[in-house]
Design an enzyme around this catalytic site. Structure first.
Site, short mmCIF file in Angstrom:
data_model
loop_
_atom_site.label_atom_id
_atom_site.label_comp_id
_atom_site.label_asym_id
_atom_site.label_seq_id
_atom_site.Cartn_x
_atom_site.Cartn_y
_atom_site.Cartn_z
N LEU B 43 -5.41 -6.16 -13.76
CA LEU B 43 -4.91 -4.79 -13.68
C LEU B 43 -3.44 -4.73 -14.03
CD1 LEU B 43 -6.70 -3.34 -10.56
CD2 LEU B 43 -7.12 -2.91 -12.97
N HIS B 266 -9.65 -13.08 4.68
CA HIS B 266 -10.50 -11.89 4.86
C HIS B 266 -11.62 -12.20 5.86
CE1 HIS B 266 -13.02 -8.48 3.96
NE2 HIS B 266 -12.06 -7.99 3.19
N ARG B 331 -7.55 -6.90 9.44
CA ARG B 331 -8.12 -8.15 8.93
C ARG B 331 -7.64 -9.40 9.64
NH1 ARG B 331 -7.83 -7.03 2.39
NH2 ARG B 331 -9.47 -5.45 2.46
C1 LIG Z 1 -13.45 -10.40 -4.02
C2 LIG Z 1 -12.19 -9.58 -4.01
C3 LIG Z 1 -12.25 -8.24 -3.70
C4 LIG Z 1 -11.09 -7.46 -3.70
N1 LIG Z 1 -11.19 -6.13 -3.38
C5 LIG Z 1 -10.07 -5.36 -3.41
C6 LIG Z 1 -10.16 -3.96 -3.15
O1 LIG Z 1 -11.21 -3.42 -2.86
N2 LIG Z 1 -9.02 -3.22 -3.22
C7 LIG Z 1 -7.82 -3.80 -3.54
O2 LIG Z 1 -6.84 -3.06 -3.61
N3 LIG Z 1 -7.72 -5.10 -3.81
C8 LIG Z 1 -8.81 -5.90 -3.75
N4 LIG Z 1 -8.69 -7.25 -4.02
C9 LIG Z 1 -7.41 -7.79 -4.48
C10 LIG Z 1 -7.17 -7.45 -5.95
O3 LIG Z 1 -8.38 -7.50 -6.66
C11 LIG Z 1 -6.19 -8.39 -6.64
O4 LIG Z 1 -5.07 -8.58 -5.85
C12 LIG Z 1 -5.73 -7.82 -7.98
O5 LIG Z 1 -6.83 -7.43 -8.75
C13 LIG Z 1 -4.88 -8.80 -8.73
O6 LIG Z 1 -4.60 -8.27 -10.01
P1 LIG Z 1 -3.59 -9.00 -10.99
O7 LIG Z 1 -3.55 -8.19 -12.23
O8 LIG Z 1 -2.32 -9.25 -10.30
O9 LIG Z 1 -4.22 -10.43 -11.26
P2 LIG Z 1 -5.73 -10.92 -11.84
O10 LIG Z 1 -6.61 -9.77 -11.95
O11 LIG Z 1 -6.06 -12.05 -10.97
O12 LIG Z 1 -5.37 -11.38 -13.27
C14 LIG Z 1 -4.75 -12.59 -13.55
C15 LIG Z 1 -4.68 -12.75 -15.04
O13 LIG Z 1 -3.83 -13.82 -15.34
C16 LIG Z 1 -4.45 -14.71 -16.24
N5 LIG Z 1 -3.91 -16.03 -15.96
C17 LIG Z 1 -3.78 -16.65 -14.75
N6 LIG Z 1 -3.19 -17.83 -14.91
C18 LIG Z 1 -2.91 -17.96 -16.22
C19 LIG Z 1 -2.29 -18.96 -17.00
N7 LIG Z 1 -1.78 -20.06 -16.46
N8 LIG Z 1 -2.22 -18.77 -18.34
C20 LIG Z 1 -2.71 -17.65 -18.92
N9 LIG Z 1 -3.28 -16.67 -18.21
C21 LIG Z 1 -3.38 -16.83 -16.89
C22 LIG Z 1 -5.91 -14.55 -16.04
O14 LIG Z 1 -6.59 -14.90 -17.20
C23 LIG Z 1 -6.00 -13.06 -15.73
O15 LIG Z 1 -6.06 -12.35 -16.94
C24 LIG Z 1 -9.85 -8.04 -4.01
C25 LIG Z 1 -9.79 -9.39 -4.32
C26 LIG Z 1 -10.94 -10.17 -4.29
C27 LIG Z 1 -10.81 -11.63 -4.53
#
Ligand SMILES: Cc1cc2nc3c(=O)[nH]c(=O)nc-3n(C[C@H](O)[C@H](O)[C@H](O)COP(=O)(O)OP(=O)(O)OC[C@H]3O[C@@H](n4cnc5c(N)ncnc54)[C@H](O)[C@@H]3O)c2cc1C
Ligand code: FES
Lengths: 260, 644
Positions: B43, B266, B331
């Protein structure tokens, strides 16, 4: 819950690279004493750990969430994409679905538009190409009206959600005798085309995405409906009919933005 | 170095507006001269890449999956918060701000949290305009539910697939900009190093996971959007590939790591069923609205059919200990209570690692009260998922649940502009430490990732680039070449050890996970942490002596990928323990057994610990150096949480 274990007769497709030859290898000796509570991928993990202990290169397979939502995983298991359990991805399939002594053949999703990367891993970037052709609503960040400005009938929102639930795994392509990605493309079209926000670009989107689908080398749909049966999210082939209707309107009326 | 938050002062309601006005702008014609690297397409990353590309910057985006749409954000189930007050139930920007500061147990920055609450409303507008099919009422307006202990209904959701739908929205915007030629997308590329020269982030080194080829990419700024490090615990709800490598490499290049010990466990996950367990699956928290948590009063009943255990032989411990909130306590409290029950020998389910790690979540009363149909309408898909995994039907027999590592509040330190202490290195989403303090409320992570990506970075990036101007470093410069060399060396070292080694990287990861759950998990104490600080380095030495890696570095090699990630987790784990030991208080998810209130709850020490702990890397075998950013609470008065 019991601690049952089973022994499998396991055959896995091994292939070094896209152009290398491949064949099934017998890994039954690594697939003994598998817990029935393990998932299919956990069974492969176990086989891999045992193989590497023997100095054999582990089987490459794609996976990430292991919750049936990211669409990374996918293998053809005994001839069926994602295996025998209905509406279940490979990562969510559990070993209790198999009998002791079961013969299991695992091979990659096969299609011309999905070149094999290695072993069970395939390149599905043609799906991204289809989305890039028009699978979006053009709205710049910051330019959106209030979210409740346009009421959307619950039925439309729900139907759109049913289409949007596609995880882009590619099982539909692997299941189709023509290696068509019509179900994927149609689901993506329906998600946006059924919403008021999606109307402005509806016909253009339809034409461009179907064009990109054909250009990627996917086959046409001839109504076998194997895709629907294989789809882990149970997406309906009705969406394909919808997409075809929109394409017809687009080409006949010029609503896709081209002058007739 | 003193840490400057760069947070504006004055009336909190006007801070973001004022700051936006004070920031420098890049003129439209000049934007196309600047290149920005975005690592990660969850996201945070997808929204940031799309938005900056729309503004005219040239973006290079990277992810390790085969498509940007598969980032771990896809797995979020429950929903996303926003202060829309569509339900007219008393919500407001101020209330969301207040709840978030309080929920974070007073360890976050007020200015950041207020901004987050403010832009939350724009996120929903943006998502709906993109075609995100949020749940609706019959009148066609958006539906809401209450989530994670909030007293208002401010959570927007798309069935149990909110993260998926929001990510598909951001991915569609990203796809449009890829097609427009403004974003170059590199899938299956893993970032392994940050290129820094003269204190400024200049680019990254990535490995093409399909071929093993190393490449340097340079740019005017780098945004890390690489998610959280919950997989340090091995078993977690995160996707298997989630890792700390990008953040950790940046940390070792000078970026401070803030509050690493703040990790959220969680309460409602499916417990491990055996040693082969590779991950744990989250069961949405919403289940606690109707499910009752209990364990047998007599440990001997652990293996009995739970439906045959009579009411008087059950301990509904949450209802007993927290009469006001009962099964709906936050939680951290629910997680600790479950752990306590199992540690005390009352756990149920199979023995795994010498313990029964499960408690019952029982729907029998809810089914009696409302009917099975009604309960299935609410939770049908979750019940199905549970049955698929365990083989048990929750309508017939209670679910078994146990806490699991889920989210990491800690992350790279950033200022109000989301920039780390390294010039030009921005950190967005779960990878930064910014908004959730010591505990994150449900449905707030999606909100934060999208706020950072859609609505904050676009301003702060312009401000930064207008200030520093064009970067003249090229991929063949000495800094870039040096960084590539360093990665080459690291990989060849690993391969050399790996050819002789005999222990699978997963085995080290499992051991590390057990250690972390035991000593730096739901509850911690000084003795345990000190023990961990002795054991982790030993495990790390064993790793660098005996890890097994088959194959070479110049091909697709998943064992090598795994080993590289585990190597970084082994270092991060130690920092987490340092941080947990230093923070000699309990706050939010960080529960130090030495600091407990009379009623058994977390006891904060505001006098000494109202600060962000930002750690500087000071060499591989030296202790990390602590920098403090003190926190001030002008609006939400410091008070102890109470959910009794
Ligand atoms: C099962 C589950 C349910 C959840 N439900 C909720 C909810 O209902 N509501 C809520 O608000 N939050 C929820 N969360 C938390 C939330 O989903 C995450 O905190 C959030 O989506 C993280 O988004 P992000 O964009 O920071 O990272 P991510 O979506 O984790 O994206 C990480 C990105 O980085 C890339 N990446 C990582 N390391 C490297 C690297 N070394 N080199 C190149 N690319 C890399 C990956 O390919 C990916 O594209 C939930 C989490 C889980 C695990
Ligand atoms: S691994 Fe994500 S769907 Fe199977």
């Amino acid at each position: 819950m019991s601690d049952d274990t089973i022994d499998l007769k396991l055959f896995v497709w091994r292939q070094e690279g896209p152009d290398a030859p491949g064949d099934f290898q017998d890994y039954s000796k690594y697939a003994k004493g598998v817990s029935t509570h393990a998932s299919f991928l956990e069974m492969l993990d176990l086989v891999n750990e045992r193989m590497s202990a023997d100095g054999e290169r582990p089987i490459v397979f794609d996976h990430d969430c292991r919750e049936g939502i990211c669409g990374c995983c996918g293998a053809v298991i005994n001839g069926i994409p994602h295996g025998p359990q209905k509406q279940t991805t490979t990562c969510q399939l559990h070993m209790r679905q198999f009998e002791n002594g079961a013969e299991i053949y695992v091979e990659p999703f096969r299609a011309g538009a999905f070149p094999i990367v290695k072993d069970l891993m395939v390149d599905r970037s043609s799906f991204d190409d289809i989305i890039q052709a028009g699978g979006f609503i053009s709205v710049r960040t910051g330019s959106a009206p209030d979210a409740n400005e346009i009421p959307i009938p619950k039925e439309s929102a729900d139907a759109s959600m049913d289409a949007a639930t596609c995880i882009g795994c590619g099982a539909c392509v692997a299941a189709c005798p023509n290696a068509s990605a019509s179900l994927f493309t149609a689901a993506k079209l329906a998600h946006l085309n059924m919403l008021p926000q999606g109307q402005a670009e509806r016909y253009k989107r339809t034409r461009l995405m179907i064009q990109a689908h054909d250009d990627a080398g996917f086959g046409g749909c001839t109504n076998h409906r194997e895709c629907e049966a294989a789809c882990p999210k149970g997406i309906s082939t009705d969406f394909i009919a919808r997409a075809n209707r929109d394409l017809l309107v687009a080409t006949v009326t010029g609503k896709d933005g081209r002058l007739v | 170095m003193t840490l400057k938050s760069n947070a504006p002062t004055g009336d909190i309601e006007k801070r973001w507006d004022k700051h936006r006005f004070d920031m420098k702008l890049v003129n439209p014609a000049n934007k196309r001269k600047f290149d920005v690297i975005v690592v990660g397409t969850g996201l945070a990353g997808a929204s940031a890449a799309a938005t900056m590309a729309e503004l005219g910057y040239n973006i290079k985006a990277f992810c390790y999956q085969d498509s940007p749409r598969r980032a771990h954000s896809i797995a979020a189930q429950g929903g996303i918060n926003a202060a829309k007050n569509y339900q007219n139930d008393g919500d407001s920007v101020y209330r969301l701000f207040y709840d978030t500061v309080k929920g974070g147990d007073f360890r976050s920055r007020e200015s950041n949290v207020y901004r987050l609450a403010q832009v939350s409303v724009n996120i929903i507008d943006q998502a709906v305009a993109q075609g995100v099919p949020f749940a609706r009422e019959y009148g066609g307006l958006l539906a809401n539910r209450s989530f994670g202990g909030a007293q208002v209904s401010r959570t927007f959701y798309a069935k149990g697939q909110t993260g998926q739908q929001l990510l598909l929205g951001a991915y569609s915007a990203l796809s449009k900009m890829i097609a427009a030629g403004k974003v170059e997308m590199y899938t299956r590329h893993e970032m392994l190093e940050l290129i820094v020269e003269d204190g400024r982030a200049r680019g990254i080194v990535v490995r093409d996971l399909n071929t093993g080829k190393l490449e340097a990419h340079t740019a005017d700024a780098v945004c890390l959007c690489t998610g959280g490090y919950g997989n340090v615990f091995y078993l977690s709800t995160n996707a298997k590939g989630c890792n700390v490598t990008a953040s950790w490499r940046a940390h070792k290049q000078g970026a401070y790591f803030a509050n690493p010990c703040y990790t959220q466990i969680h309460p409602t996950c499916i417990p491990p069923s055996g040693d082969y367990q590779s991950k744990l699956t989250l069961m949405s928290e919403s289940l606690r609205n109707d499910g009752r948590v209990w364990v047998p009063k007599d440990p001997k009943d652990a293996t009995k059919d739970p439906t045959s255990i009579s009411e008087k032989d059950r301990d509904y411990y949450l209802e007993r200990r927290y009469p006001a909130f009962g099964n709906l306590v936050p939680r951290d409290i629910a997680s600790r209570a479950a752990k306590k029950a199992c540690d005390d020998g009352f756990g149920v389910g199979p023995m795994v690692g010498g313990k029964r790690t499960g408690v019952y979540l029982d729907f029998a009363d809810a089914i009696k009260r409302e009917s099975k149909e009604r309960i299935l309408e609410k939770y049908g898909n979750l019940f199905e998922m549970y049955e698929r995994i365990t083989g048990d039907d929750p309508c017939e027999t209670p679910m078994r649940i146990y806490p699991a590592s889920h989210y990491t509040m800690g992350g790279l330190w950033v200022d109000y502009n989301l920039m780390s202490n390294v010039d030009g290195l921005f950190v967005l989403g779960e990878a930064n430490f910014s908004d959730h303090g010591a505990n994150r409320l449900g449905a707030s992570a999606l909100m934060q990732g999208l706020s950072d990506g859609y609505f904050v970075i676009s301003y702060s990036m312009g401000n930064y680039l207008a200030r520093v101007g064009k970067n003249d470093i090229k991929a063949d410069s000495s800094a870039a070449k040096g960084a590539v060399k360093a990665v080459e060396k690291r990989i060849s070292d690993l391969i050399e050890i790996g050819q002789k080694g005999s222990t699978h990287p997963d085995e080290f990861h499992r051991k590390l996970g057990t250690l972390m759950y035991d000593y730096c998990g739901m509850s911690r104490n000084a003795d345990g942490l000190k023990k961990a600080l002795e054991e982790i380095p030993t495990l790390r030495e064993q790793f660098w002596d005996d890890v097994q890696i088959l194959g070479s570095g110049t091909e697709l090699n998943m064992m090598l990928e795994k080993a590289g990630r585990v190597a970084d987790f082994l270092e991060l784990a130690e920092l987490m323990c340092h941080d947990a030991l230093d923070r000699d208080e309990s706050c939010g998810a960080h529960f130090r057994e030495e600091h407990v209130r009379e009623d058994g709850e977390a006891k904060r020490n505001d006098e000494d610990y109202t600060y962000v702990a930002a750690w500087e890397h000071s060499g591989d075998h030296a202790n990390p150096k602590l920098h403090k950013e003190s926190l001030e609470f002008e609006y939400v008065k410091l008070s102890q949480r109470s959910y009794k």
